[in-house]
Design an enzyme around this catalytic site. Structure first.
Site, PDB file in Angstrom:
ATOM      1  N   HIS A   1      -5.138  -2.124 -12.609  1.00 21.14           N
ATOM      2  CA  HIS A   1      -5.995  -2.918 -11.716  1.00 21.14           C
ATOM      3  C   HIS A   1      -6.868  -3.851 -12.570  1.00 21.14           C
ATOM      4  CE1 HIS A   1      -8.151  -3.817  -8.026  1.00 21.14           C
ATOM      5  NE2 HIS A   1      -9.239  -3.845  -8.767  1.00 21.14           N
TER       6      HIS A   1
ATOM      7  N   ASN B   1      -1.448   3.111 -11.817  1.00 21.38           N
ATOM      8  CA  ASN B   1      -1.564   1.705 -11.405  1.00 21.38           C
ATOM      9  C   ASN B   1      -2.443   0.972 -12.406  1.00 21.38           C
ATOM     10  OD1 ASN B   1      -1.461  -0.589  -9.572  1.00 21.38           O
ATOM     11  ND2 ASN B   1      -3.557  -0.076  -8.966  1.00 21.38           N
TER      12      ASN B   1
ATOM     13  N   ILE C   1       0.868  -1.188   0.000  1.00 23.83           N
ATOM     14  CA  ILE C   1       0.000   0.000   0.000  1.00 23.83           C
ATOM     15  C   ILE C   1       0.902   1.235   0.000  1.00 23.83           C
ATOM     16  CG2 ILE C   1      -1.765   1.300   1.283  1.00 23.83           C
ATOM     17  CD1 ILE C   1      -2.887  -1.342   0.348  1.00 23.83           C
TER      18      ILE C   1
HETATM   19  C1  GRF Z   1      -2.134  -7.838 -12.594  1.00 22.08           C
HETATM   20  O1  GRF Z   1      -3.351  -8.494 -12.702  1.00 22.08           O
HETATM   21  C2  GRF Z   1      -2.350  -6.399 -12.168  1.00 22.08           C
HETATM   22  O2  GRF Z   1      -3.537  -5.865 -12.644  1.00 22.08           O
HETATM   23  C3  GRF Z   1      -2.430  -6.525 -10.685  1.00 22.08           C
HETATM   24  O3  GRF Z   1      -1.483  -7.517 -10.366  1.00 22.08           O
HETATM   25  C4  GRF Z   1      -1.284  -8.387 -11.476  1.00 22.08           C
HETATM   26  C5  GRF Z   1       0.175  -8.382 -11.780  1.00 22.08           C
HETATM   27  O4  GRF Z   1       0.551  -9.304 -12.743  1.00 22.08           O
HETATM   28  N1  GRF Z   1      -2.274  -5.246 -10.058  1.00 22.08           N
HETATM   29  P1  GRF Z   1       2.046  -9.314 -13.291  1.00 22.08           P
HETATM   30  O5  GRF Z   1       2.989  -9.360 -12.093  1.00 22.08           O
HETATM   31  O6  GRF Z   1       2.239  -8.074 -14.111  1.00 22.08           O
HETATM   32  O7  GRF Z   1       2.152 -10.569 -14.104  1.00 22.08           O
END
Ligand code: GRF
Length: 187
Positions: A102, A100, A85
């Site tokens: 998400h 970010n 966080i």
């Molecule tokens: C992704 O789904 C992203 O949206 C989330 O964490 C995951 C990370 O995947 N915040 P990676 O490490 O980029 O493969």
């Protein structure tokens, strides 16, 4: 040309998409920072990008101060699967320059506890017809900052959280680099 720092905690597939779409006319990844040992760091190394692990367990109180020391000449901080966080002072300092990715259609399925597979489990439990992913600015409200780009994904009748996660991830790999390229024109 936008100089970016990518912060990660896991597999680093979004980092890989940023590396693959990297274009000197738009942006350049200057540094990859992780808050733990993770696969993504080896991806950075493989591509000769400077990287550092700042272990959150060893830097309980000064994690973000320490991260900040590595961000000289950085124009944009990209959280790509970064699980810590983000500290309020860090957010204030990087306001408008921290984004970010998400794995849901925010404002749905965001906030505390909504990360990774939990997001897709909730989407399927609620029998949603569509899901997707969102790139947004990071503010003090978890997953609550202004939305920059979204992609939609249909939820299939036989989807499991894992199959849905895979399809959403493919869209993440498309819109995260696209967003950074777009921001490179404006920041
Ligand atoms: C992704 O789904 C992203 O949206 C989330 O964490 C995951 C990370 O995947 N915040 P990676 O490490 O980029 O493969």
């Amino acid at each position: 040309m936008l100089r970016i720092a990518v912060l990660i905690s896991g597999g680093g597939s979004n980092l890989l998409s940023l590396i693959e779409m990297q274009d000197k006319d738009d942006y350049q990844i200057d540094i990859v920072i992780s808050d733990r040992q993770c696969k993504g760091i080896s991806i950075a190394k493989r591509f000769g990008i400077s990287s550092v692990i700042i272990d959150k367990k060893m830097h309980k109180n000064d994690l973000f101060k320490t991260i900040d020391k590595h961000l000289n000449n950085i124009d944009l901080v990209v959280l790509a699967g970064f699980l810590s966080i983000v500290d309020t002072n860090f957010i204030k300092k990087w306001k408008g320059k921290i984004i970010n990715i998400h794995p849901s259609l925010l404002p749905k399925y965001g906030g505390k506890g909504m990360y990774g597979i939990h997001v897709h489990e909730a989407v399927i439990a609620n029998k949603e017809k569509e899901s997707g992913c969102t790139v947004h600015y990071v503010t003090e409200v978890i997953d609550g900052g202004d939305i920059i780009m979204q992609a939609r994904v249909a939820v299939k009748e036989d989807d499991t959280p894992e199959t849905l996660q895979k399809r959403v991830l493919l869209e993440e790999h498309r819109i995260l680099p696209e967003t950074v390229k777009q921001l490179a024109k404006t920041i």
